[in-house]
Design a protein around this motif. Structure first.
Motif, PDB file in Angstrom:
ATOM      1  N   ASP A  61       8.220   2.984 -28.408  1.00 29.86           N
ATOM      2  CA  ASP A  61       7.397   1.899 -27.871  1.00 29.86           C
ATOM      3  C   ASP A  61       8.204   0.604 -27.887  1.00 29.86           C
ATOM      4  N   ALA A  63       7.345  -2.386 -27.624  1.00 26.29           N
ATOM      5  CA  ALA A  63       6.683  -3.522 -28.271  1.00 26.29           C
ATOM      6  C   ALA A  63       6.687  -3.406 -29.795  1.00 26.29           C
ATOM      7  N   LEU A  97      -0.402  -3.408 -32.858  1.00 24.78           N
ATOM      8  CA  LEU A  97       0.015  -3.602 -31.469  1.00 24.78           C
ATOM      9  C   LEU A  97      -1.201  -3.726 -30.545  1.00 24.78           C
TER      10      LEU A  97
END
Length: 267
Positions: A61, A63, A97
């Motif tokens: 991921d 992020a 997140l």
């Protein structure tokens, strides 16, 4: 459980939510509290392999903060694999997140054994909760009272219902093990010393706790009522505070009080 290859093709937020749900289900399975039929049942890979495969998806991921990435890599590469720690940390990083931070009642905590007939308590250590409005606070009071060995909890007529889902969750099963009843202040036993936890009283470290008695804790907004102060013939105990706000959550204050009372009984 969702096959890892299917999770890889989901997009952004949907992928993170599905992964968080999978890690939560795995935590419950590891702790032995999964609902019937919801345990780990993949035949193609072991549970550890499945957890590692899901973690690899999380690690991709873009992020994911670097500190979180390094933590998950370290946990994934440890031998033996700490499945519970890896699932918990991965799930919480995903929730961060998503921007969905869990409340205490959402945490996955295995229940401790024992029921009402198995519990140990201090005979005569009782609590009167007056007009507690927050279900979370009431559940916390149940949990703290049970943990410190209170014999019984009285609830004033205006306390929120212990049956409320948030009270049940924050109590972690203690509403079913700690004896309790609703009662008017005037109906408290006459043969028990009654004292209050409130500001302006004797400091906690100077107060002489009774071996048997009832402590009254007041509402989040108004504190202990004038009628309760009048009823508390044994006295008033206060927690010394030094901060500029000089204020504690009622559940936190009650925990400090119970620790001091039970310590006095042990001494």
């Amino acid at each position: 459980m969702i096959p890892p290859h299917k999770l890889q093709f989901l997009k952004g937020g949907q992928k993170r939510r599905k992964l968080a749900l999978c890690f939560g289900a795995l935590e419950r399975d590891i702790r032995g509290i999964a609902e019937t039929g919801c345990g780990y049942r993949f035949s193609g890979m072991s549970r550890s392999e499945y957890i590692a495969a899901l973690t690899d998806i999380v690690l991709k991921d873009p992020a994911l903060p670097d500190a979180a990435r390094q933590e998950l890599l370290r946990l994934k590469n440890e031998t033996p694999l700490d499945e519970l720690a890896l699932c918990n940390r991965a799930r919480n990083h995903l929730l961060s997140l998503i921007g969905s931070f869990p409340a205490e009642w959402d945490l996955i905590i295995a229940p401790h054994g024992g029921g009402e007939n198995d519990r140990r308590f201090y005979p005569g250590v009782q609590v009167y909760a007056e007009d507690i409005r927050s279900p979370f606070n009431l559940g916390s009071i149940f949990r703290t009272a049970e943990a410190f060995g209170a014999e019984k909890l009285f609830l004033s007529p205006c306390c929120c219902p212990p049956e409320h889902p948030r009270a049940q969750r924050s109590a972690m099963g203690c509403i079913g093990t700690l004896p309790w009843q609703r009662t008017e202040l005037s109906a408290l036993p006459d043969d028990m010393p009654v004292f209050v936890l409130e500001t302006g009283g004797t400091a906690l470290d100077e107060f002489v706790f009774p071996p048997r008695g009832i402590v009254i804790i007041g509402s989040e907004e108004l504190g202990v009522s004038p009628a309760a102060l009048k009823r508390a013939a044994y006295g008033c105990v206060s927690i010394p505070l030094t901060g500029c706000k000089a204020s504690l959550n009622v559940g936190v204050a009650f925990g400090i009080l119970m620790q001091a009372w039970t310590q006095a009984l042990r001494d």
